[in-house]
Design an enzyme around this catalytic site. Sequence first.
Site, PDB file in Angstrom:
ATOM      1  N   HIS A   1       4.617   9.296  12.709  1.00  0.00           N
ATOM      2  CA  HIS A   1       3.799   8.172  13.176  1.00  0.00           C
ATOM      3  C   HIS A   1       4.682   7.046  13.680  1.00  0.00           C
ATOM      4  O   HIS A   1       5.807   6.876  13.222  1.00  0.00           O
ATOM      5  CB  HIS A   1       2.785   7.681  12.147  1.00  0.00           C
TER       6      HIS A   1
ATOM      7  N   HIS B   1       0.819  -1.216   0.000  1.00  0.00           N
ATOM      8  CA  HIS B   1       0.000   0.000   0.000  1.00  0.00           C
ATOM      9  C   HIS B   1       0.856   1.271   0.000  1.00  0.00           C
ATOM     10  O   HIS B   1       0.378   2.317  -0.419  1.00  0.00           O
ATOM     11  CB  HIS B   1      -0.949  -0.009   1.213  1.00  0.00           C
TER      12      HIS B   1
HETATM   13  O1  LIG Z   1       2.992  -3.004   8.972  1.00  0.00           O
HETATM   14  C1  LIG Z   1       1.820  -2.796   8.618  1.00  0.00           C
HETATM   15  O2  LIG Z   1       1.091  -3.725   8.249  1.00  0.00           O
HETATM   16  C2  LIG Z   1       1.271  -1.391   8.604  1.00  0.00           C
HETATM   17  C3  LIG Z   1       1.875  -0.519   9.649  1.00  0.00           C
HETATM   18  C4  LIG Z   1       1.239   0.859   9.697  1.00  0.00           C
HETATM   19  C5  LIG Z   1       0.144   1.090  10.516  1.00  0.00           C
HETATM   20  C6  LIG Z   1      -0.451   2.338  10.573  1.00  0.00           C
HETATM   21  C7  LIG Z   1       0.013   3.390   9.836  1.00  0.00           C
HETATM   22  C8  LIG Z   1       1.091   3.179   9.012  1.00  0.00           C
HETATM   23  O3  LIG Z   1       1.582   4.181   8.247  1.00  0.00           O
HETATM   24  C9  LIG Z   1       1.699   1.905   8.943  1.00  0.00           C
HETATM   25  O4  LIG Z   1       2.764   1.731   8.135  1.00  0.00           O
HETATM   26 FE   LIG Z   2       3.704   3.535   5.674  1.00  0.00          FE
END
Ligand SMILES: O=C(O)CCc1cccc(O)c1O
Ligand SMILES: [Fe+2]
Length: 316
Positions: A179, A115
């Site tokens: 984040h 994604h």
């Molecule tokens: O490792 C994952 O499956 C997703 C981790 C993830 C969660 C929330 C916001 C993010 O930007 C993100 O990267």
């Molecule tokens: Fe990300």
Amino acid sequence: MSAASVCMSHSPLLEHVEPPADVRAAVDAAFARARAFVREFDPTLIVIFAPDHYNGFFYDLMPPFCVGYEAYAVGDYGSSQGWLDVPSELAADLAQHVLDCDIDMAISRRMEIDHGAVQPLDILFGDIAAKPTIPIFVNSVAKPFVTMRRVRLMAEAVGKYLQKLDERVLVVGSGGLSHDPPVPQWSTATEEQRRLLLDGRHPTAAARAARQQRVIDAARSFAAGQSDMLDLNPEWDERFMDLCATGRLEDTDAWTPDSMAAAAGNSAHEVRTWLAAHSALRAATNTPTMDAPAVHYRFYRAIPEFIAGFGVMVCH
Ligand SMILES: O=C(O)CCc1cccc(O)c1O
Ligand SMILES: [Fe+2]
């Protein structure tokens, strides 16, 4: 050649955790503004700097940067699955140019993307194969990290290459801003987590669903204020966006990975993609160092439901 940039945060939670209606409306309006700009600009080539979240790149072989000659989207969190339309010969030419500029660039003849690369394409075009697209992976999650300066120089080499093309190039940066989502760190990971980080390619549907549900649950508790995740840092985010908007990219040269993570979270390293996009835009458009780009649009909200300091910036 003409060039423009769109940088945007992404979030795996976009379609899974609902923020307040006014926040959702503001984000949708920001996406619409970016989409309208892109429709008008009508790019003939997309170059997207994107991170990966242990879906395509793992600790068995972790490059700082990688150009995809072909790219397959794994379809995590409901993002589009399938092949991008990568102009392979152009991608190879680009990689060679970057190497000729003394920057070490890895290549992949079948890069798997998640994604982090796909969401902006879905949002801007509604179809990941809509436009010829060269994906450039920028490691933003797995220590050790190259310097911000190195990211800037890599992207400058990319921009110099783009400058010579007879194309309308849209440079995209995907990720950030502050984040600190629950992504395991090798040093503190359990044995099971280390197996994922090391070579967790192609999980079963059940394993993927369980991983995604953990993140969704974490976002809900973070939004409810019941989480010990590091807070979002809107001041840090606005300051970073200011640097991009004013062309002061060199100001990030001295930022250290540890200080970035301490202030804005482990996943704040995704701002490397924004730095790359702005550096490539500056080089592609021959803009003097320290001159500001034309900022067409800028948006920011700290959105705990998305676990993201959520920014959108459109420049040309
Ligand atoms: O490792 C994952 O499956 C997703 C981790 C993830 C969660 C929330 C916001 C993010 O930007 C993100 O990267
Ligand atoms: Fe990300």
